[in-house]
Design an enzyme around this catalytic site. Structure first.
Site, PDB file in Angstrom:
ATOM      1  N   GLU A 173      15.503 -41.737  66.656  1.00 51.34           N
ATOM      2  CA  GLU A 173      14.989 -41.518  68.020  1.00 51.34           C
ATOM      3  C   GLU A 173      14.272 -40.170  68.112  1.00 51.34           C
ATOM      4  O   GLU A 173      14.586 -39.336  68.965  1.00 51.34           O
ATOM      5  CB  GLU A 173      16.112 -41.646  69.060  1.00 51.34           C
ATOM      6  CG  GLU A 173      16.696 -43.053  69.071  1.00 51.34           C
ATOM      7  CD  GLU A 173      17.569 -43.371  70.289  1.00 51.34           C
ATOM      8  OE1 GLU A 173      17.831 -42.475  71.102  1.00 51.34           O
ATOM      9  OE2 GLU A 173      17.979 -44.543  70.421  1.00 51.34           O
ATOM     10  N   GLU A 297      19.339 -50.190  66.420  1.00 50.80           N
ATOM     11  CA  GLU A 297      20.331 -50.018  67.483  1.00 50.80           C
ATOM     12  C   GLU A 297      20.030 -51.050  68.554  1.00 50.80           C
ATOM     13  O   GLU A 297      18.891 -51.124  69.036  1.00 50.80           O
ATOM     14  CB  GLU A 297      20.274 -48.611  68.109  1.00 50.80           C
ATOM     15  CG  GLU A 297      20.816 -47.515  67.210  1.00 50.80           C
ATOM     16  CD  GLU A 297      20.921 -46.160  67.913  1.00 50.80           C
ATOM     17  OE1 GLU A 297      21.136 -46.145  69.145  1.00 50.80           O
ATOM     18  OE2 GLU A 297      20.777 -45.143  67.219  1.00 50.80           O
TER      19      GLU A 297
END
Lengths: 373, 108
Positions: A173, A297
Protein backbone atom coordinates in the site's frame (compact mmCIF):
# COMPACT_ATOMS: atom_id res chain seq x y z
CA UNK A 1 -38.66 -20.28 -10.49
CA UNK A 2 -35.94 -22.67 -11.60
CA UNK A 3 -32.53 -21.22 -12.35
CA UNK A 4 -30.74 -23.01 -15.18
CA UNK A 5 -26.96 -23.45 -15.04
CA UNK A 6 -25.05 -24.91 -17.99
CA UNK A 7 -21.42 -25.94 -17.69
CA UNK A 8 -19.37 -25.90 -20.90
CA UNK A 9 -16.14 -27.84 -20.17
CA UNK A 10 -14.73 -27.11 -23.63
CA UNK A 11 -14.90 -23.37 -22.93
CA UNK A 12 -11.92 -23.19 -20.61
CA UNK A 13 -10.80 -19.90 -19.07
CA UNK A 14 -7.47 -21.03 -17.69
CA UNK A 15 -5.77 -23.12 -15.04
CA UNK A 16 -6.68 -22.13 -11.50
CA UNK A 17 -3.51 -21.30 -9.61
CA UNK A 18 -3.71 -22.92 -6.15
CA UNK A 19 -2.40 -19.60 -4.77
CA UNK A 20 -5.85 -18.08 -5.41
CA UNK A 21 -6.68 -19.62 -2.03
CA UNK A 22 -3.83 -17.92 -0.16
CA UNK A 23 -3.64 -16.21 3.22
CA UNK A 24 -2.21 -13.14 4.91
CA UNK A 25 -0.76 -12.69 8.42
CA UNK A 26 0.36 -9.37 9.87
CA UNK A 27 1.90 -8.26 13.14
CA UNK A 28 -1.48 -6.88 14.14
CA UNK A 29 -3.62 -7.61 17.18
CA UNK A 30 -3.33 -11.27 18.13
CA UNK A 31 -2.65 -12.68 14.67
CA UNK A 32 1.05 -13.44 15.22
CA UNK A 33 1.46 -13.26 19.00
CA UNK A 34 -1.00 -15.63 20.70
CA UNK A 35 -2.43 -16.63 17.31
CA UNK A 36 0.70 -18.34 15.99
CA UNK A 37 3.57 -17.68 18.38
CA UNK A 38 3.35 -18.63 22.07
CA UNK A 39 7.05 -19.29 22.70
CA UNK A 40 8.82 -22.50 23.58
CA UNK A 41 8.15 -22.14 27.33
CA UNK A 42 4.40 -21.80 26.92
CA UNK A 43 1.99 -24.23 28.58
CA UNK A 44 0.10 -24.26 25.29
CA UNK A 45 1.25 -27.31 23.29
CA UNK A 46 3.76 -26.01 20.79
CA UNK A 47 6.61 -27.00 18.55
CA UNK A 48 9.50 -24.56 18.50
CA UNK A 49 7.21 -21.93 20.01
CA UNK A 50 4.47 -22.32 17.39
CA UNK A 51 1.13 -23.47 18.71
CA UNK A 52 0.10 -26.89 17.46
CA UNK A 53 -3.69 -26.46 17.69
CA UNK A 54 -3.52 -23.69 15.11
CA UNK A 55 -1.10 -25.64 12.93
CA UNK A 56 -3.37 -28.70 12.97
CA UNK A 57 -6.45 -26.64 12.16
CA UNK A 58 -4.69 -24.93 9.25
CA UNK A 59 -3.25 -28.12 7.81
CA UNK A 60 -6.82 -29.28 7.18
CA UNK A 61 -7.43 -26.42 4.74
CA UNK A 62 -4.05 -26.67 2.92
CA UNK A 63 -3.07 -22.99 2.78
CA UNK A 64 -0.96 -22.68 -0.39
CA UNK A 65 0.80 -19.39 0.36
CA UNK A 66 1.11 -17.00 3.30
CA UNK A 67 1.92 -13.28 3.04
CA UNK A 68 3.89 -11.71 5.93
CA UNK A 69 4.78 -9.52 7.91
CA UNK A 70 2.24 -6.93 6.66
CA UNK A 71 0.26 -4.97 5.71
CA UNK A 72 1.13 -1.55 7.06
CA UNK A 73 3.63 -3.21 9.38
CA UNK A 74 5.81 -4.28 6.44
CA UNK A 75 7.01 -0.79 5.48
CA UNK A 76 8.04 -0.06 9.08
CA UNK A 77 9.67 -3.47 9.66
CA UNK A 78 13.38 -4.14 9.52
CA UNK A 79 14.01 -7.85 9.09
CA UNK A 80 17.35 -7.75 10.90
CA UNK A 81 15.39 -7.07 14.13
CA UNK A 82 13.83 -10.54 13.90
CA UNK A 83 16.89 -12.82 13.63
CA UNK A 84 19.43 -14.12 16.12
CA UNK A 85 18.98 -15.18 19.75
CA UNK A 86 15.50 -14.16 20.77
CA UNK A 87 16.54 -12.72 24.12
CA UNK A 88 18.75 -10.23 22.34
CA UNK A 89 16.28 -8.98 19.76
CA UNK A 90 15.17 -5.36 20.01
CA UNK A 91 11.77 -4.24 21.27
CA UNK A 92 10.16 -1.80 18.84
CA UNK A 93 7.02 0.24 18.60
CA UNK A 94 4.44 -1.24 16.25
CA UNK A 95 3.60 2.12 14.73
CA UNK A 96 0.30 1.29 13.07
CA UNK A 97 -1.44 -1.11 15.43
CA UNK A 98 -0.87 0.30 18.93
CA UNK A 99 1.46 -2.39 20.23
CA UNK A 100 5.01 -3.12 21.27
CA UNK A 101 6.80 -5.48 18.88
CA UNK A 102 9.00 -7.98 20.73
CA UNK A 103 10.47 -9.45 17.51
CA UNK A 104 10.19 -12.98 18.89
CA UNK A 105 8.57 -14.07 15.63
CA UNK A 106 10.95 -13.24 12.78
CA UNK A 107 12.11 -14.74 9.51
CA UNK A 108 13.19 -18.15 10.88
CA UNK A 109 10.02 -18.55 12.93
CA UNK A 110 7.87 -17.55 9.95
CA UNK A 111 9.58 -20.03 7.64
CA UNK A 112 9.18 -22.77 10.29
CA UNK A 113 5.47 -21.96 10.57
CA UNK A 114 5.04 -22.02 6.77
CA UNK A 115 6.69 -25.44 6.60
CA UNK A 116 4.49 -26.77 9.41
CA UNK A 117 1.31 -25.75 7.58
CA UNK A 118 2.61 -26.58 4.10
CA UNK A 119 2.38 -23.01 2.74
CA UNK A 120 4.81 -21.13 0.49
CA UNK A 121 6.19 -17.99 2.16
CA UNK A 122 5.44 -14.60 0.58
CA UNK A 123 7.63 -11.92 2.15
CA UNK A 124 6.54 -8.31 1.84
CA UNK A 125 9.56 -5.99 1.82
CA UNK A 126 9.99 -2.50 3.22
CA UNK A 127 10.03 0.27 0.62
CA UNK A 128 8.49 3.14 2.61
CA UNK A 129 11.17 3.33 5.30
CA UNK A 130 13.65 0.74 4.03
CA UNK A 131 16.30 0.64 1.36
CA UNK A 132 17.10 -1.43 -1.72
CA UNK A 133 20.12 -2.74 0.20
CA UNK A 134 17.97 -3.91 3.11
CA UNK A 135 15.57 -5.81 0.85
CA UNK A 136 18.32 -7.22 -1.36
CA UNK A 137 20.10 -8.47 1.77
CA UNK A 138 16.90 -10.16 2.98
CA UNK A 139 16.79 -12.04 -0.33
CA UNK A 140 20.47 -13.00 0.07
CA UNK A 141 19.89 -14.09 3.69
CA UNK A 142 16.92 -16.24 2.67
CA UNK A 143 17.98 -17.65 -0.69
CA UNK A 144 21.72 -17.60 -1.33
CA UNK A 145 23.45 -20.96 -1.01
CA UNK A 146 27.06 -19.73 -1.12
CA UNK A 147 29.34 -18.60 1.66
CA UNK A 148 28.90 -14.95 2.68
CA UNK A 149 28.73 -13.12 5.96
CA UNK A 150 24.93 -13.08 5.70
CA UNK A 151 24.60 -16.79 4.93
CA UNK A 152 27.02 -17.59 7.76
CA UNK A 153 24.73 -15.60 10.03
CA UNK A 154 21.75 -17.60 8.75
CA UNK A 155 23.58 -20.84 9.47
CA UNK A 156 24.54 -19.65 12.96
CA UNK A 157 20.85 -18.86 13.50
CA UNK A 158 19.93 -22.45 12.74
CA UNK A 159 19.55 -22.77 8.97
CA UNK A 160 22.64 -23.70 6.92
CA UNK A 161 20.29 -24.42 4.03
CA UNK A 162 18.66 -21.49 2.22
CA UNK A 163 14.93 -20.99 2.69
CA UNK A 164 14.22 -20.65 -1.03
CA UNK A 165 11.59 -17.92 -0.78
CA UNK A 166 9.89 -17.41 -4.15
CA UNK A 167 7.37 -14.61 -3.54
CA UNK A 168 8.61 -11.10 -2.73
CA UNK A 169 6.47 -8.02 -2.36
CA UNK A 170 8.16 -4.69 -3.09
CA UNK A 171 6.29 -2.69 -0.47
CA UNK A 172 2.68 -2.63 0.70
CA UNK A 173 0.00 0.00 0.00
CA UNK A 174 2.70 2.46 -1.02
CA UNK A 175 -0.06 4.95 -1.94
CA UNK A 176 -0.74 5.26 1.82
CA UNK A 177 1.03 3.65 4.79
CA UNK A 178 3.86 2.44 2.55
CA UNK A 179 5.15 5.93 1.80
CA UNK A 180 2.25 8.02 0.40
CA UNK A 181 3.59 7.78 -3.14
CA UNK A 182 1.94 8.79 -6.38
CA UNK A 183 1.84 5.84 -8.82
CA UNK A 184 4.62 7.08 -11.09
CA UNK A 185 6.90 7.94 -8.18
CA UNK A 186 6.35 4.47 -6.73
CA UNK A 187 7.22 2.95 -10.13
CA UNK A 188 10.59 4.70 -9.91
CA UNK A 189 11.10 3.19 -6.45
CA UNK A 190 9.91 -0.20 -7.66
CA UNK A 191 12.44 -0.22 -10.47
CA UNK A 192 15.25 0.86 -8.16
CA UNK A 193 14.45 -1.84 -5.59
CA UNK A 194 13.70 -4.60 -8.13
CA UNK A 195 17.00 -4.01 -9.94
CA UNK A 196 18.78 -5.56 -6.97
CA UNK A 197 16.38 -8.48 -6.48
CA UNK A 198 18.02 -11.20 -8.54
CA UNK A 199 17.73 -14.98 -8.80
CA UNK A 200 20.72 -15.72 -6.59
CA UNK A 201 19.46 -19.07 -5.33
CA UNK A 202 17.86 -22.18 -6.75
CA UNK A 203 14.38 -20.69 -6.53
CA UNK A 204 13.57 -17.93 -9.05
CA UNK A 205 11.92 -14.87 -7.55
CA UNK A 206 8.36 -13.78 -8.22
CA UNK A 207 8.40 -10.00 -7.77
CA UNK A 208 5.14 -8.33 -6.80
CA UNK A 209 4.55 -4.58 -7.03
CA UNK A 210 2.10 -2.65 -4.91
CA UNK A 211 -1.09 -2.35 -6.93
CA UNK A 212 -4.05 -0.04 -6.67
CA UNK A 213 -6.92 0.01 -4.19
CA UNK A 214 -10.19 -1.35 -5.55
CA UNK A 215 -11.26 -0.01 -8.95
CA UNK A 216 -8.87 2.97 -8.93
CA UNK A 217 -7.01 2.78 -12.22
CA UNK A 218 -5.16 6.09 -11.89
CA UNK A 219 -2.49 4.35 -9.76
CA UNK A 220 -2.38 1.44 -12.20
CA UNK A 221 -1.95 3.70 -15.24
CA UNK A 222 0.61 6.01 -13.66
CA UNK A 223 2.59 3.03 -12.32
CA UNK A 224 2.71 1.22 -15.67
CA UNK A 225 3.38 4.43 -17.64
CA UNK A 226 6.55 4.86 -15.64
CA UNK A 227 7.41 1.17 -15.18
CA UNK A 228 7.35 0.51 -18.93
CA UNK A 229 9.46 3.60 -19.66
CA UNK A 230 12.84 1.92 -19.45
CA UNK A 231 15.77 1.39 -21.85
CA UNK A 232 15.37 -2.37 -21.62
CA UNK A 233 11.77 -3.61 -21.83
CA UNK A 234 10.92 -5.98 -18.99
CA UNK A 235 13.95 -4.93 -16.92
CA UNK A 236 13.77 -4.87 -13.97
CA UNK A 237 11.33 -7.71 -13.75
CA UNK A 238 7.73 -7.54 -12.62
CA UNK A 239 5.62 -10.67 -12.16
CA UNK A 240 2.62 -9.57 -10.15
CA UNK A 241 0.57 -6.46 -9.37
CA UNK A 242 -1.03 -6.64 -5.93
CA UNK A 243 -4.41 -4.90 -5.71
CA UNK A 244 -6.29 -4.63 -2.40
CA UNK A 245 -10.05 -4.53 -1.91
CA UNK A 246 -12.13 -4.59 1.28
CA UNK A 247 -15.91 -4.65 0.95
CA UNK A 248 -16.31 -3.01 4.38
CA UNK A 249 -19.40 -3.50 6.49
CA UNK A 250 -23.14 -2.82 6.60
CA UNK A 251 -24.73 -2.73 10.04
CA UNK A 252 -21.98 -4.39 12.05
CA UNK A 253 -20.35 -7.81 12.23
CA UNK A 254 -23.31 -9.65 13.76
CA UNK A 255 -26.25 -7.24 13.59
CA UNK A 256 -27.69 -6.37 10.21
CA UNK A 257 -31.03 -6.02 8.50
CA UNK A 258 -31.99 -7.94 5.36
CA UNK A 259 -31.15 -4.85 3.30
CA UNK A 260 -27.77 -4.63 5.03
CA UNK A 261 -27.20 -8.31 4.21
CA UNK A 262 -27.67 -7.45 0.53
CA UNK A 263 -25.65 -4.23 0.76
CA UNK A 264 -22.61 -6.11 1.98
CA UNK A 265 -23.01 -9.00 -0.48
CA UNK A 266 -23.29 -6.42 -3.28
CA UNK A 267 -20.14 -4.67 -2.02
CA UNK A 268 -18.42 -8.07 -1.93
CA UNK A 269 -19.58 -8.83 -5.47
CA UNK A 270 -17.89 -5.57 -6.56
CA UNK A 271 -14.69 -7.63 -6.64
CA UNK A 272 -15.82 -8.70 -10.13
CA UNK A 273 -15.69 -5.06 -11.21
CA UNK A 274 -12.34 -4.53 -9.48
CA UNK A 275 -10.77 -7.49 -11.29
CA UNK A 276 -12.33 -6.61 -14.65
CA UNK A 277 -11.27 -2.96 -14.50
CA UNK A 278 -7.76 -3.62 -13.21
CA UNK A 279 -6.99 -6.38 -15.70
CA UNK A 280 -8.22 -4.18 -18.54
CA UNK A 281 -5.97 -1.35 -17.32
CA UNK A 282 -3.01 -3.78 -17.16
CA UNK A 283 -3.78 -5.14 -20.64
CA UNK A 284 -3.05 -1.71 -22.10
CA UNK A 285 0.58 -2.03 -20.96
CA UNK A 286 0.97 -5.81 -20.88
CA UNK A 287 -1.10 -7.10 -23.83
CA UNK A 288 0.52 -10.54 -23.66
CA UNK A 289 -0.60 -10.83 -20.03
CA UNK A 290 2.76 -11.84 -18.62
CA UNK A 291 2.13 -9.93 -15.39
CA UNK A 292 -0.32 -11.58 -13.03
CA UNK A 293 -3.07 -9.77 -11.15
CA UNK A 294 -2.88 -10.49 -7.43
CA UNK A 295 -5.41 -9.52 -4.79
CA UNK A 296 -3.17 -9.81 -1.75
CA UNK A 297 -5.62 -8.31 0.72
CA UNK A 298 -9.38 -8.79 0.61
CA UNK A 299 -12.36 -9.45 2.82
CA UNK A 300 -15.03 -7.87 5.01
CA UNK A 301 -14.03 -5.19 7.49
CA UNK A 302 -16.44 -4.72 10.40
CA UNK A 303 -16.16 -2.38 13.37
CA UNK A 304 -14.52 -4.05 16.37
CA UNK A 305 -16.83 -4.74 19.32
CA UNK A 306 -16.30 -3.18 22.76
CA UNK A 307 -14.69 -6.32 24.17
CA UNK A 308 -11.69 -5.95 21.86
CA UNK A 309 -9.02 -3.31 21.30
CA UNK A 310 -10.14 -1.01 18.49
CA UNK A 311 -6.81 -1.26 16.65
CA UNK A 312 -6.69 -5.05 16.80
CA UNK A 313 -9.39 -5.51 14.15
CA UNK A 314 -11.08 -8.50 15.76
CA UNK A 315 -14.46 -9.31 14.25
CA UNK A 316 -16.95 -12.15 14.48
CA UNK A 317 -17.66 -13.67 11.09
CA UNK A 318 -21.12 -14.96 10.23
CA UNK A 319 -22.92 -16.66 7.36
CA UNK A 320 -22.82 -13.31 5.57
CA UNK A 321 -19.02 -13.37 5.55
CA UNK A 322 -19.05 -17.00 4.42
CA UNK A 323 -21.07 -16.01 1.35
CA UNK A 324 -18.74 -13.07 0.66
CA UNK A 325 -15.74 -15.41 0.76
CA UNK A 326 -17.45 -17.92 -1.54
CA UNK A 327 -18.54 -15.37 -4.14
CA UNK A 328 -15.08 -13.72 -4.05
CA UNK A 329 -13.24 -17.01 -4.62
CA UNK A 330 -15.71 -17.92 -7.39
CA UNK A 331 -14.86 -14.58 -9.04
CA UNK A 332 -11.14 -15.35 -8.89
CA UNK A 333 -11.79 -18.80 -10.40
CA UNK A 334 -13.62 -17.13 -13.27
CA UNK A 335 -10.58 -14.90 -13.90
CA UNK A 336 -8.03 -17.71 -13.62
CA UNK A 337 -6.37 -16.56 -16.84
CA UNK A 338 -5.25 -13.34 -15.10
CA UNK A 339 -5.54 -13.65 -11.32
CA UNK A 340 -2.62 -15.73 -10.03
CA UNK A 341 -2.86 -15.25 -6.27
CA UNK A 342 -5.14 -13.90 -3.57
CA UNK A 343 -4.66 -13.56 0.17
CA UNK A 344 -7.66 -13.24 2.46
CA UNK A 345 -7.18 -10.80 5.35
CA UNK A 346 -6.25 -12.28 7.72
CA UNK A 347 -5.43 -15.79 8.89
CA UNK A 348 -6.08 -15.66 12.66
CA UNK A 349 -8.03 -13.33 14.98
CA UNK A 350 -7.91 -10.35 12.58
CA UNK A 351 -10.59 -9.22 10.10
CA UNK A 352 -12.15 -12.08 8.07
CA UNK A 353 -10.13 -14.77 9.83
CA UNK A 354 -10.19 -18.55 9.54
CA UNK A 355 -9.43 -19.13 13.21
CA UNK A 356 -10.17 -17.59 16.59
CA UNK A 357 -8.18 -18.21 19.73
CA UNK A 358 -9.91 -18.48 23.09
CA UNK A 359 -8.12 -17.75 26.32
CA UNK A 360 -9.12 -20.09 29.15
CA UNK A 361 -7.57 -19.55 32.51
CA UNK A 362 -7.58 -23.21 33.53
CA UNK A 363 -5.10 -22.98 36.37
CA UNK A 364 -3.12 -20.01 37.56
CA UNK A 365 0.08 -21.99 37.63
CA UNK A 366 -0.51 -23.45 34.19
CA UNK A 367 -1.07 -20.07 32.57
CA UNK A 368 -3.23 -19.51 29.53
CA UNK A 369 -4.71 -22.24 27.42
CA UNK A 370 -6.35 -21.80 24.09
CA UNK A 371 -7.75 -23.71 21.22
CA UNK A 372 -8.53 -23.05 17.62
CA UNK A 373 -11.98 -23.43 16.16
CA UNK B 1 -32.27 -10.69 -9.54
CA UNK B 2 -32.89 -9.62 -5.96
CA UNK B 3 -34.24 -6.15 -5.29
CA UNK B 4 -33.07 -4.37 -2.16
CA UNK B 5 -32.48 -0.91 -0.73
CA UNK B 6 -28.87 0.29 -0.92
CA UNK B 7 -27.03 2.48 1.61
CA UNK B 8 -28.21 5.61 -0.19
CA UNK B 9 -31.83 4.50 0.20
CA UNK B 10 -32.21 3.75 -3.52
CA UNK B 11 -33.59 0.63 -5.17
CA UNK B 12 -30.80 -1.71 -6.23
CA UNK B 13 -30.43 -5.21 -7.64
CA UNK B 14 -28.13 -8.13 -6.95
CA UNK B 15 -27.84 -11.44 -8.81
CA UNK B 16 -29.35 -14.22 -6.70
CA UNK B 17 -27.17 -17.01 -8.05
CA UNK B 18 -23.44 -16.97 -8.77
CA UNK B 19 -20.68 -19.52 -8.88
CA UNK B 20 -17.84 -21.13 -10.78
CA UNK B 21 -16.96 -24.47 -12.37
CA UNK B 22 -13.59 -26.19 -12.52
CA UNK B 23 -12.24 -29.45 -13.84
CA UNK B 24 -9.47 -31.54 -12.26
CA UNK B 25 -8.81 -34.78 -14.11
CA UNK B 26 -12.31 -36.04 -14.81
CA UNK B 27 -13.83 -34.45 -11.71
CA UNK B 28 -15.98 -31.38 -12.21
CA UNK B 29 -16.48 -29.10 -9.20
CA UNK B 30 -19.28 -26.59 -9.29
CA UNK B 31 -19.65 -24.03 -6.54
CA UNK B 32 -22.83 -22.00 -6.17
CA UNK B 33 -23.91 -19.14 -3.93
CA UNK B 34 -27.57 -18.31 -3.29
CA UNK B 35 -27.41 -14.70 -2.12
CA UNK B 36 -31.09 -14.46 -1.20
CA UNK B 37 -31.63 -13.97 2.52
CA UNK B 38 -35.22 -15.11 2.19
CA UNK B 39 -35.78 -17.48 -0.73
CA UNK B 40 -34.50 -20.89 -1.66
CA UNK B 41 -33.59 -21.52 -5.26
CA UNK B 42 -34.22 -24.52 -7.50
CA UNK B 43 -31.23 -25.07 -9.77
CA UNK B 44 -31.24 -27.24 -12.90
CA UNK B 45 -27.64 -27.98 -13.78
CA UNK B 46 -26.45 -29.58 -16.99
CA UNK B 47 -23.18 -30.01 -18.78
CA UNK B 48 -22.61 -29.67 -22.51
CA UNK B 49 -21.13 -32.89 -23.89
CA UNK B 50 -22.09 -35.35 -21.20
CA UNK B 51 -24.23 -36.58 -18.39
CA UNK B 52 -23.29 -35.56 -14.84
CA UNK B 53 -22.66 -38.42 -12.43
CA UNK B 54 -22.73 -36.76 -9.01
CA UNK B 55 -20.02 -37.95 -6.62
CA UNK B 56 -20.90 -35.64 -3.76
CA UNK B 57 -22.72 -32.46 -2.86
CA UNK B 58 -22.50 -30.32 0.27
CA UNK B 59 -24.20 -27.15 1.37
CA UNK B 60 -23.40 -24.57 4.05
CA UNK B 61 -26.60 -22.93 5.23
CA UNK B 62 -28.49 -21.89 8.33
CA UNK B 63 -32.07 -20.91 9.04
CA UNK B 64 -30.69 -17.66 10.48
CA UNK B 65 -28.69 -15.29 8.27
CA UNK B 66 -26.90 -14.05 11.42
CA UNK B 67 -25.66 -17.51 12.42
CA UNK B 68 -22.02 -18.04 13.34
CA UNK B 69 -19.77 -20.52 15.10
CA UNK B 70 -18.33 -19.62 18.48
CA UNK B 71 -16.61 -21.46 21.32
CA UNK B 72 -20.02 -21.76 23.00
CA UNK B 73 -21.67 -23.08 19.82
CA UNK B 74 -18.86 -24.50 17.66
CA UNK B 75 -21.16 -26.38 15.27
CA UNK B 76 -23.91 -23.81 14.78
CA UNK B 77 -22.96 -23.67 11.10
CA UNK B 78 -21.43 -26.62 9.32
CA UNK B 79 -21.61 -28.21 5.88
CA UNK B 80 -24.17 -30.96 5.32
CA UNK B 81 -25.03 -33.24 2.44
CA UNK B 82 -27.15 -31.67 -0.29
CA UNK B 83 -29.77 -33.78 -2.07
CA UNK B 84 -29.31 -33.89 -5.85
CA UNK B 85 -31.88 -35.42 -8.22
CA UNK B 86 -31.01 -36.62 -11.74
CA UNK B 87 -33.50 -35.27 -14.30
CA UNK B 88 -32.59 -36.61 -17.73
CA UNK B 89 -29.07 -35.41 -18.58
CA UNK B 90 -29.33 -32.69 -15.96
CA UNK B 91 -29.42 -32.64 -12.19
CA UNK B 92 -31.71 -30.64 -9.94
CA UNK B 93 -31.05 -29.33 -6.50
CA UNK B 94 -32.69 -27.03 -3.96
CA UNK B 95 -30.35 -24.37 -2.64
CA UNK B 96 -31.58 -23.04 0.70
CA UNK B 97 -31.71 -19.28 1.27
CA UNK B 98 -28.32 -17.72 2.10
CA UNK B 99 -26.23 -20.75 1.21
CA UNK B 100 -23.01 -21.92 -0.39
CA UNK B 101 -22.96 -25.28 -2.17
CA UNK B 102 -20.34 -27.48 -3.78
CA UNK B 103 -21.24 -30.23 -6.24
CA UNK B 104 -18.66 -32.70 -7.49
CA UNK B 105 -19.52 -34.78 -10.53
CA UNK B 106 -17.93 -36.90 -13.20
CA UNK B 107 -18.82 -36.64 -16.86
CA UNK B 108 -20.33 -39.73 -18.48
Amino acid sequence: MTQRVTVVPADRIGTINPNLYGHFSEHLGTCIYEGIWVGEDSAIPNQAGIRLDVVNALRRIHPPVLRWPGGNFADDYHWQDGIGPRDRRPTRLNLWWDAVEPNQFGTHEFITFCRMIGAQPYLCGNVGSGSPRELREWVEYCNYGGDTTLTRTRAANGSPEPFGVRYWGVGNENWAAGGSFEGGDYAVEYKRFATFLQDIGKVPLTLIACGAYGSDTSWTRSFFEKYTRTPFPGVPRLHGFGVHYYCGTAGNAIEYTTDQWYQLLAAGAEIEKVVTIQRAAMDAYDPQRKIGLIIDEWGAWHPTDEAHHRAHLWQQNTMRDALIAAQTLDTFNRHADKVVMSNIAQMINVLQSMIFIRRIRADRRCGWFARAT
Amino acid sequence: MISYCNKQGEDAELAQLSGSASLKGDMLTISLVNASAEAGCTVALNCVGGELIVEGAQVLASGDIHAYNSFDAPDAVKPRALAVTPVGDAIELELPAASVARIQAKLA
